[in-house]
Scaffold this motif. Sequence first.
Motif, PDB file in Angstrom:
ATOM      1  N   GLU A   1       0.823  -1.211   0.000  1.00  0.00           N
ATOM      2  CA  GLU A   1       0.000   0.000   0.000  1.00  0.00           C
ATOM      3  C   GLU A   1       0.857   1.261   0.000  1.00  0.00           C
ATOM      4  N   VAL A   2       1.925   1.246   0.803  1.00  0.00           N
ATOM      5  CA  VAL A   2       2.782   2.436   0.944  1.00  0.00           C
ATOM      6  C   VAL A   2       3.886   2.455  -0.107  1.00  0.00           C
ATOM      7  N   GLY A   3       4.267   1.272  -0.617  1.00  0.00           N
ATOM      8  CA  GLY A   3       5.335   1.203  -1.611  1.00  0.00           C
ATOM      9  C   GLY A   3       6.714   1.081  -0.996  1.00  0.00           C
ATOM     10  N   ILE A   4       6.811   0.297   0.079  1.00  0.00           N
ATOM     11  CA  ILE A   4       8.098   0.067   0.740  1.00  0.00           C
ATOM     12  C   ILE A   4       8.235  -1.428   1.022  1.00  0.00           C
ATOM     13  N   ALA A   5       9.403  -1.817   1.522  1.00  0.00           N
ATOM     14  CA  ALA A   5       9.639  -3.222   1.843  1.00  0.00           C
ATOM     15  C   ALA A   5       9.002  -3.575   3.184  1.00  0.00           C
ATOM     16  N   THR A   6       8.737  -4.861   3.382  1.00  0.00           N
ATOM     17  CA  THR A   6       8.144  -5.296   4.652  1.00  0.00           C
ATOM     18  C   THR A   6       9.083  -5.017   5.829  1.00  0.00           C
TER      19      THR A   6
ATOM     20  N   PHE B   1      -2.501  -3.860  11.679  1.00  0.00           N
ATOM     21  CA  PHE B   1      -2.572  -2.524  11.085  1.00  0.00           C
ATOM     22  C   PHE B   1      -3.989  -2.241  10.595  1.00  0.00           C
ATOM     23  N   VAL B   2      -4.480  -1.031  10.897  1.00  0.00           N
ATOM     24  CA  VAL B   2      -5.726  -0.526  10.316  1.00  0.00           C
ATOM     25  C   VAL B   2      -5.380   0.665   9.435  1.00  0.00           C
ATOM     26  N   LYS B   3      -6.411   1.269   8.820  1.00  0.00           N
ATOM     27  CA  LYS B   3      -6.168   2.332   7.843  1.00  0.00           C
ATOM     28  C   LYS B   3      -5.366   3.485   8.439  1.00  0.00           C
ATOM     29  N   SER B   4      -5.672   3.878   9.675  1.00  0.00           N
ATOM     30  CA  SER B   4      -4.953   4.992  10.299  1.00  0.00           C
ATOM     31  C   SER B   4      -3.473   4.647  10.495  1.00  0.00           C
ATOM     32  N   ASP B   5      -3.177   3.379  10.752  1.00  0.00           N
ATOM     33  CA  ASP B   5      -1.786   2.962  10.910  1.00  0.00           C
ATOM     34  C   ASP B   5      -1.045   3.023   9.576  1.00  0.00           C
ATOM     35  N   VAL B   6      -1.754   2.649   8.498  1.00  0.00           N
ATOM     36  CA  VAL B   6      -1.143   2.740   7.170  1.00  0.00           C
ATOM     37  C   VAL B   6      -0.762   4.182   6.859  1.00  0.00           C
ATOM     38  N   GLU B   7      -1.663   5.121   7.196  1.00  0.00           N
ATOM     39  CA  GLU B   7      -1.365   6.539   6.946  1.00  0.00           C
ATOM     40  C   GLU B   7      -0.215   7.025   7.829  1.00  0.00           C
ATOM     41  N   SER B   8      -0.120   6.491   9.049  1.00  0.00           N
ATOM     42  CA  SER B   8       0.995   6.876   9.923  1.00  0.00           C
ATOM     43  C   SER B   8       2.321   6.389   9.339  1.00  0.00           C
ATOM     44  N   ILE B   9       2.331   5.167   8.813  1.00  0.00           N
ATOM     45  CA  ILE B   9       3.534   4.639   8.159  1.00  0.00           C
ATOM     46  C   ILE B   9       3.885   5.478   6.937  1.00  0.00           C
ATOM     47  N   ARG B  10       2.851   5.852   6.176  1.00  0.00           N
ATOM     48  CA  ARG B  10       3.084   6.669   4.981  1.00  0.00           C
ATOM     49  C   ARG B  10       3.674   8.030   5.370  1.00  0.00           C
ATOM     50  N   ALA B  11       3.215   8.583   6.499  1.00  0.00           N
ATOM     51  CA  ALA B  11       3.719   9.882   6.946  1.00  0.00           C
ATOM     52  C   ALA B  11       5.206   9.806   7.279  1.00  0.00           C
TER      53      ALA B  11
END
Length: 235
Positions: free
Chosen positions: A20-25, A51-61
């Motif tokens: 989703e974010v475009g990075i490695a695991t 992980f939920v959606k808010s966590d994905v956005e935190s990782i993206r940030a």
Amino acid sequence: MRHDIQQNERAFSTKEVAEEVGIATTTVRRYGQILERNGYEFFKDGDRRIFVKSDVESIRAIKETSLTQDEAAQEVVAKQKEMLSGYNERAIATAGTYNQNLSDPKQTQELLQLLATELAASREMNVQLKQDMDDLKTTVSRLQQDHHVISSGVGNFSQKTHTKMDKMIEEQKTQYETLLQQEREKSEALQQELRQIREDQQKEWEAQNAFNQQLEVTVKNSKSPLERLLDLFRK
């Protein structure tokens, strides 16, 4: 403790977050550690992060920030704390209202909504856990197959090696026996030749000895010229 999960909200695996974010695991895990180090809260199943959606956005940030990773993590944590404070106040109010008046339909509905949300989260975690177990079974099955292939390869190689060694040993043994037989034949031929030489020498010696004896007799029996002259006068 987090209470911000929404009803029927989707849970993401580490692999799905990475896609989703475009990075490695491995990067997802590292960003998660940075966030937790600065006070971020994840849903957990034991030691495993959910992980939920808010966590994905935190990782993206963390990925897209121009700040240092710790500074970006601190900003994300501050936003999470502000968001969770509203959910915590709501949970406390709901619990207090439930204790005071269970018959209030509105409070009962809110409590049921909260329980439904928690149940949905549990279901999502169970689905994710089942998927992870299936992935783990697949990985274990592949590892077992690889182990079988490697074991078979090693066994075949060992068998071939032993076969080659046995063949080499047998060839060397045959070659040694051939050489030994050749040496025996040469030795017997040499001994036969020596016996023949000795027999020839013995015959030659006997012939020479016989000749010498005959010569001696002949010399003894022969008359000198003087003896022959005297024999004439005697006649």
